[in-house]
Design an enzyme around this catalytic site. Structure first.
Site, PDB file in Angstrom:
ATOM      1  N   ASP A  45      -4.261  11.444  11.367  1.00  0.00           N
ATOM      2  CA  ASP A  45      -2.427  12.157  11.351  1.00  0.00           C
ATOM      3  C   ASP A  45      -1.546  10.995  11.747  1.00  0.00           C
ATOM      4  O   ASP A  45      -2.394   9.900  12.863  1.00  0.00           O
ATOM      5  CB  ASP A  45      -2.426  12.974  12.964  1.00  0.00           C
ATOM      6  CG  ASP A  45      -2.312  12.596  14.676  1.00  0.00           C
ATOM      7  OD1 ASP A  45      -1.705  12.365  14.744  1.00  0.00           O
ATOM      8  OD2 ASP A  45      -3.991  12.721  14.555  1.00  0.00           O
TER       9      ASP A  45
ATOM     10  N   ASP B 263      -9.215  15.139  27.174  1.00  0.00           N
ATOM     11  CA  ASP B 263     -10.066  13.746  26.888  1.00  0.00           C
ATOM     12  C   ASP B 263      -9.591  12.696  27.361  1.00  0.00           C
ATOM     13  O   ASP B 263      -8.088  12.619  28.004  1.00  0.00           O
ATOM     14  CB  ASP B 263     -10.698  13.254  25.619  1.00  0.00           C
ATOM     15  CG  ASP B 263      -9.692  12.651  24.553  1.00  0.00           C
ATOM     16  OD1 ASP B 263      -8.641  13.650  24.592  1.00  0.00           O
ATOM     17  OD2 ASP B 263      -9.441  11.617  24.061  1.00  0.00           O
TER      18      ASP B 263
ATOM     19  N   GLN C  54     -15.210   9.854  22.360  1.00  0.00           N
ATOM     20  CA  GLN C  54     -14.898   8.360  23.206  1.00  0.00           C
ATOM     21  C   GLN C  54     -15.732   7.987  23.126  1.00  0.00           C
ATOM     22  O   GLN C  54     -17.152   7.931  22.846  1.00  0.00           O
ATOM     23  CB  GLN C  54     -14.139   8.462  23.839  1.00  0.00           C
ATOM     24  CG  GLN C  54     -12.847   9.562  24.233  1.00  0.00           C
ATOM     25  CD  GLN C  54     -11.222   8.912  23.750  1.00  0.00           C
ATOM     26  OE1 GLN C  54     -11.341   7.438  23.209  1.00  0.00           O
ATOM     27  NE2 GLN C  54     -10.183   9.481  23.565  1.00  0.00           N
TER      28      GLN C  54
ATOM     29  N   GLY D 261      -9.022   6.819  20.484  1.00  0.00           N
ATOM     30  CA  GLY D 261      -9.176   5.999  20.944  1.00  0.00           C
ATOM     31  C   GLY D 261      -9.598   4.879  20.367  1.00  0.00           C
ATOM     32  O   GLY D 261      -9.517   3.830  20.487  1.00  0.00           O
TER      33      GLY D 261
ATOM     34  N   GLY E 293      -4.442  14.476  26.371  1.00  0.00           N
ATOM     35  CA  GLY E 293      -4.549  13.147  26.533  1.00  0.00           C
ATOM     36  C   GLY E 293      -4.184  12.298  26.026  1.00  0.00           C
ATOM     37  O   GLY E 293      -3.907  11.360  26.860  1.00  0.00           O
TER      38      GLY E 293
ATOM     39  N   CYS F 103      14.189   9.656  -3.819  1.00  0.00           N
ATOM     40  CA  CYS F 103      13.850   8.307  -5.289  1.00  0.00           C
ATOM     41  C   CYS F 103      14.781   9.217  -6.820  1.00  0.00           C
ATOM     42  O   CYS F 103      14.911   8.410  -7.445  1.00  0.00           O
ATOM     43  CB  CYS F 103      13.074   8.421  -5.987  1.00  0.00           C
ATOM     44  SG  CYS F 103      11.801   7.353  -4.828  1.00  0.00           S
TER      45      CYS F 103
ATOM     46  N   ASP G 162      -2.687  18.655  19.792  1.00  0.00           N
ATOM     47  CA  ASP G 162      -3.714  17.887  20.163  1.00  0.00           C
ATOM     48  C   ASP G 162      -3.601  18.058  21.911  1.00  0.00           C
ATOM     49  O   ASP G 162      -3.204  19.002  21.997  1.00  0.00           O
ATOM     50  CB  ASP G 162      -3.614  16.588  20.648  1.00  0.00           C
ATOM     51  CG  ASP G 162      -1.627  16.316  20.777  1.00  0.00           C
ATOM     52  OD1 ASP G 162      -1.804  17.211  21.662  1.00  0.00           O
ATOM     53  OD2 ASP G 162      -1.266  14.920  20.722  1.00  0.00           O
ATOM     54  N   SER G 163      -4.761  17.769  22.516  1.00  0.00           N
ATOM     55  CA  SER G 163      -4.390  18.583  24.465  1.00  0.00           C
ATOM     56  C   SER G 163      -4.240  18.124  25.109  1.00  0.00           C
ATOM     57  O   SER G 163      -3.096  17.997  26.144  1.00  0.00           O
ATOM     58  CB  SER G 163      -6.149  18.044  25.656  1.00  0.00           C
ATOM     59  OG  SER G 163      -6.306  16.120  24.853  1.00  0.00           O
TER      60      SER G 163
END
EC number: 2.4.2.29
Length: 383
Positions: A264, A143, A187, A214, A92, A307, A89-90
């Site tokens: 994600d 962003d 956004q 967002g 932001g 399990c 990611d950036s």
């Protein structure tokens, strides 16, 4: 990067993203590796479970060990010993989470580190440079993540800022000789008309893929679903659609139904550390006293390491004693559950029975469901 749709079932689609480091089958879930590692797991274990891509956080890696250090070592893949695709990611969203510690202008964002209070400045060009140094396969533009609630006037100004930053990111990106892909971020808060306007501006810039950002920041689920329903069908069909920060499987089903390809979230790993585990019968809280003498496996229908080898009683014992092994075994299971869920969902789309799959799984996912705060991931330490 190339994207190919393999099958469609309504708006739901399955496909492949081809990168230099491998193929990603979509719809895809990306475990979050905040500091270059998925918490409690080795990269080899994450790969063995079946994941083809992970997400790393630019903000955290920029602060420590530093992007220049990672570049000197040979890039993020070599640094963490993960040789499959990585999306960064950036930064932001993390900077947005700092609230009072940041100042945003058209030029960029000034913020103080949550670690030591040191002052930093990131603009669109630097956001690209940091991700270039990291060497991720998919980069995100810088962003402004809009808080909820936010009035329409504020949101309108914000998307103008994000659009300008996106242009600058793309212009700087195009000057580089790189194999990396760059995604734009849509956004617009909970206002569909502003989201559509933001998307139209991003389409003029042209990116390898498009993300809806967002959301899952405190807004009602109905607003999230409406935005995805209104926006996803307008995104270019021949490019990946990414819903950022969303990973509740109920939300995933609604989003995939409207054409989302990538997700994600920290939900499977964070919930694992807190003792909440996903099973084919619904969620369970392993700390509950009813499991104290329960010798059955966590999920009889699951083939994960946890399990196959350990009982609910032992997992409860580990959790109540706060043993480190509890975090590992719980995380192995939750990540395995998520990976198999996405595999089954892709198969359902391929066989054009997605609606049956959704109808089958919604009651399971709602069973033993406790409402979790939408803003649990606002704390940077929760990553």
């Amino acid at each position: 990067m190339r994207f190919k749709i393999l099958q469609k079932d309504g708006l739901a689609r399955t496909g492949i993203i081809e990168t230099q480091r491998g193929i990603i089958h979509t719809p895809a879930f990306m475990p979050v590796g905040t500091n270059g590692t998925v918490k409690a797991m080795t990269p080899e274990e994450v790969r063995q479970i079946g994941y083809e891509i992970i997400l790393s956080n630019t903000y955290h890696l920029y602060l420590r060990p530093g992007h220049e250090t990672i570049k000197m070592i040979g890039g993020i893949h070599k640094f963490i010993n993960w040789h499959c695709p990585i999306l960064t990611d950036s930064g932001g969203f993390q900077i947005y989470s700092l609230a009072s510690l940041r100042k945003i202008t058209l030029e960029g964002v000034e913020f103080r580190s949550h670690i030591d209070g040191s002052l930093h400045f990131i603009n669109p060009e630097k956001a690209i440079d940091i991700q270039l140094a990291l060497g991720s396969d998919i980069m995100m533009v810088l962003d402004e993540c809009i808080p909820y609630p936010a009035d329409e006037e504020y949101v309108e100004k914000s998307i103008k800022l994000t659009t300008e930053w996106a242009k600058r990111c793309k212009e700087h990106f195009e000057k580089q000789d790189t194999y990396q892909a760059l995604f734009g971020i849509i956004q617009g808060g909970v206002f569909s008309d502003l989201r559509i306007r933001a998307l139209e501006e991003l389409l003029k810039i042209d990116f390898h893929g498009y993300a809806i950002g967002g959301l899952s920041v405190g807004e009602p689920k109905t607003d999230m679903y409406k935005i995805v329903k209104d926006i996803s069908p307008l995104m270019p069909e021949d490019k990946p659609h990414y819903l950022m920060g969303v990973g509740d499987l109920i939300d995933v089903l609604h989003a995939v139904e409207h054409g989302i390809d990538m997700f994600d979230c920290v939900i499977p790993t964070r919930n694992a550390r807190n003792g909440t585990l996903f099973t084919s019968q619904g969620r369970i809280s392993i700390k509950r006293s009813e499991f104290k003498e329960d010798l059955s496996p966590l999920d009889p229908d699951c083939d994960c390491y946890t399990c196959k080898n350990y009982s609910r009683a032992f997992l409860r014992h580990l959790y109540t004693c706060r043993e480190i092994l509890s975090m590992r075994l719980n995380t192995i299971h939750n990540l395995y559950f998520y990976c198999r869920f996405f595999e089954k969902m892709r198969q359902a789309i391929a066989e054009r029975r997605f609606q049956e799959f959704k109808k089958e799984w919604l009651p399971v996912l709602e069973k033993n469901f406790y409402q979790e705060s939408n803003d649990f991931h606002h704390s940077l330490e929760n990553y």
